[in-house]
Design a protein around this motif. Structure first.
Motif, PDB file in Angstrom:
ATOM      1  N   GLY A  13      -5.452   7.805   0.525  1.00 18.49           N
ATOM      2  CA  GLY A  13      -5.562   7.195   1.857  1.00 18.49           C
ATOM      3  C   GLY A  13      -5.473   5.680   1.795  1.00 18.49           C
ATOM      4  O   GLY A  13      -4.805   5.049   2.624  1.00 18.49           O
ATOM      5  N   GLU A  14      -6.139   5.112   0.798  1.00 16.12           N
ATOM      6  CA  GLU A  14      -6.112   3.654   0.645  1.00 16.12           C
ATOM      7  C   GLU A  14      -4.693   3.175   0.322  1.00 16.12           C
ATOM      8  O   GLU A  14      -4.241   2.155   0.862  1.00 16.12           O
ATOM      9  CB  GLU A  14      -7.081   3.250  -0.477  1.00 16.12           C
ATOM     10  N   ILE A  15      -3.996   3.912  -0.527  1.00 15.89           N
ATOM     11  CA  ILE A  15      -2.610   3.548  -0.871  1.00 15.89           C
ATOM     12  C   ILE A  15      -1.718   3.645   0.376  1.00 15.89           C
ATOM     13  O   ILE A  15      -0.887   2.769   0.644  1.00 15.89           O
ATOM     14  CB  ILE A  15      -2.071   4.457  -2.003  1.00 15.89           C
ATOM     15  N   GLY A  16      -1.908   4.727   1.156  1.00  9.86           N
ATOM     16  CA  GLY A  16      -1.120   4.899   2.376  1.00  9.86           C
ATOM     17  C   GLY A  16      -1.342   3.753   3.347  1.00  9.86           C
ATOM     18  O   GLY A  16      -0.383   3.202   3.908  1.00  9.86           O
ATOM     19  N   ARG A  17      -2.594   3.380   3.545  1.00 11.78           N
ATOM     20  CA  ARG A  17      -2.907   2.275   4.469  1.00 11.78           C
ATOM     21  C   ARG A  17      -2.328   0.969   3.937  1.00 11.78           C
ATOM     22  O   ARG A  17      -1.813   0.152   4.697  1.00 11.78           O
ATOM     23  CB  ARG A  17      -4.423   2.142   4.641  1.00 11.78           C
ATOM     24  N   GLU A  22      -1.862  -1.713   6.790  1.00 12.28           N
ATOM     25  CA  GLU A  22      -3.132  -1.615   7.505  1.00 12.28           C
ATOM     26  C   GLU A  22      -4.266  -2.099   6.606  1.00 12.28           C
ATOM     27  O   GLU A  22      -4.043  -2.485   5.461  1.00 12.28           O
ATOM     28  CB  GLU A  22      -3.354  -0.168   7.947  1.00 12.28           C
ATOM     29  N   ALA A  23      -5.491  -2.056   7.113  1.00 12.84           N
ATOM     30  CA  ALA A  23      -6.622  -2.584   6.371  1.00 12.84           C
ATOM     31  C   ALA A  23      -6.861  -1.783   5.091  1.00 12.84           C
ATOM     32  O   ALA A  23      -7.266  -0.622   5.146  1.00 12.84           O
ATOM     33  CB  ALA A  23      -7.875  -2.543   7.233  1.00 12.84           C
ATOM     34  N   ALA A  24      -6.578  -2.384   3.961  1.00  9.90           N
ATOM     35  CA  ALA A  24      -6.769  -1.738   2.657  1.00  9.90           C
ATOM     36  C   ALA A  24      -6.636  -2.808   1.587  1.00  9.90           C
ATOM     37  O   ALA A  24      -6.087  -3.885   1.837  1.00  9.90           O
ATOM     38  CB  ALA A  24      -5.719  -0.653   2.444  1.00  9.90           C
ATOM     39  N   THR A  25      -7.146  -2.523   0.422  1.00  6.18           N
ATOM     40  CA  THR A  25      -7.033  -3.507  -0.666  1.00  6.18           C
ATOM     41  C   THR A  25      -6.481  -2.838  -1.914  1.00  6.18           C
ATOM     42  O   THR A  25      -6.483  -1.616  -2.045  1.00  6.18           O
ATOM     43  CB  THR A  25      -8.393  -4.164  -0.989  1.00  6.18           C
TER      44      THR A  25
END
Lengths: 136, 126
Positions: A13-17, A22-25
């Motif tokens: 999910g973080e990779i997708g965002r 979108e908001a992700a690091t």
């Protein structure tokens, strides 16, 4: 304890965002694990691999020494994390987890074949890779 | 919509060293076998063979790392610290597992199965 390694659902999910802007690091941190450890995609930040995140003896959550893209199959298809933990006390270590810059998502977790009995000034050199594999 | 295969592959290595830089044990990740791509007998048998090898290697790694950790202050064969001479076939993995459970074989670097087969051959010749 069997050796296991998995990317996590929350990491996907973080990779997708991140790819969608979108908001992700990005990949940044690493932490040692202790206790019974089995890597699973369903693992969460609070409970990586069913193990306990270490917060002492040199294995607590820190920025990894280096994070860089490298080639496994094609140019820059792999994220490589290198880090050296130095034990500041006696500690049983059963694995490690790679996290994002915000330290709220685990991208991958790895459980060792057997717990390592670390003694003061022992080092644990980690090289972890996440390869985005080619499809068809 | 067409789907593609692929995904995120995880690989890792970990070196445990003492304060003087001496290697205690090295571990590397084992990759589980890929699921069979067809239902033909050779696909299924290849998968079963790979799964058996994976289980044997997992067992060997668990024993090897535990052995190296328990003997961190003693001299043992380098292969148990470095993980080199890693079994590549089912037969090699069975040999390695048996050898690792045998204290005499570990100490004198003797393969018990080869020893038995050598004696058997010798007896047959006689």
């Amino acid at each position: 304890m069997a050796q296991t390694q998995k990317p996590t659902n929350l990491g996907y999910g973080e990779i997708g965002r991140f790819m969608a802007g979108e908001a992700a690091t990005c990949v940044k941190s690493i932490v040692g694990l202790t206790g019974a450890c089995t890597a699973a995609e369903a693992s969460t930040f609070a409970n990586p691999g069913g193990a306990t995140k270490l917060a002492a003896n040199g294995f607590s959550l820190v920025n990894a020494d280096t994070v860089a893209s490298v080639q496994t199959t094609v140019t820059d298809d792999t994220v490589q994390v290198d880090h050296v933990f130095t034990a500041s006390g006696t500690q049983s270590v059963t694995g490690f987890a790679i996290e994002n810059d915000d330290d709220d998502v685990v991208f991958m977790e790895c459980c060792f074949a057997t717990a390592l009995a670390m003694e003061t000034s022992d080092t644990l050199t980690i090289e972890a890779k996440m390869q985005f594999k080619l499809g068809s | 919509m067409l789907e593609t295969t692929g995904g995120l592959k995880i690989m890792w290595g970990a070196d445990h060293k003492d304060g003087a830089g001496n290697l205690i044990v090295r571990q590397v990740s084992l990759q589980p076998p890929l699921a069979p791509a067809c239902l033909k007998l050779d696909c299924l048998s290849r998968y079963l063979r790979d799964a058996l090898l994976y289980a044997l290697l997992g067992n060997y790694e668990e024993r090897r790392v535990a052995y190296a950790e328990e003997n961190r202050h003693k001299k043992i064969l380098d292969r148990y610290r470095t993980g080199e001479f890693f079994p590549e076939t089912i037969w090699q993995a069975i040999h390695a597992n048996i050898k690792l459970t045998c204290p005499v074989c570990r100490k004198y670097n003797v393969d018990p199965l080869r020893r038995l087969s050598w004696r058997k051959r010798k007896n047959q010749q006689i």
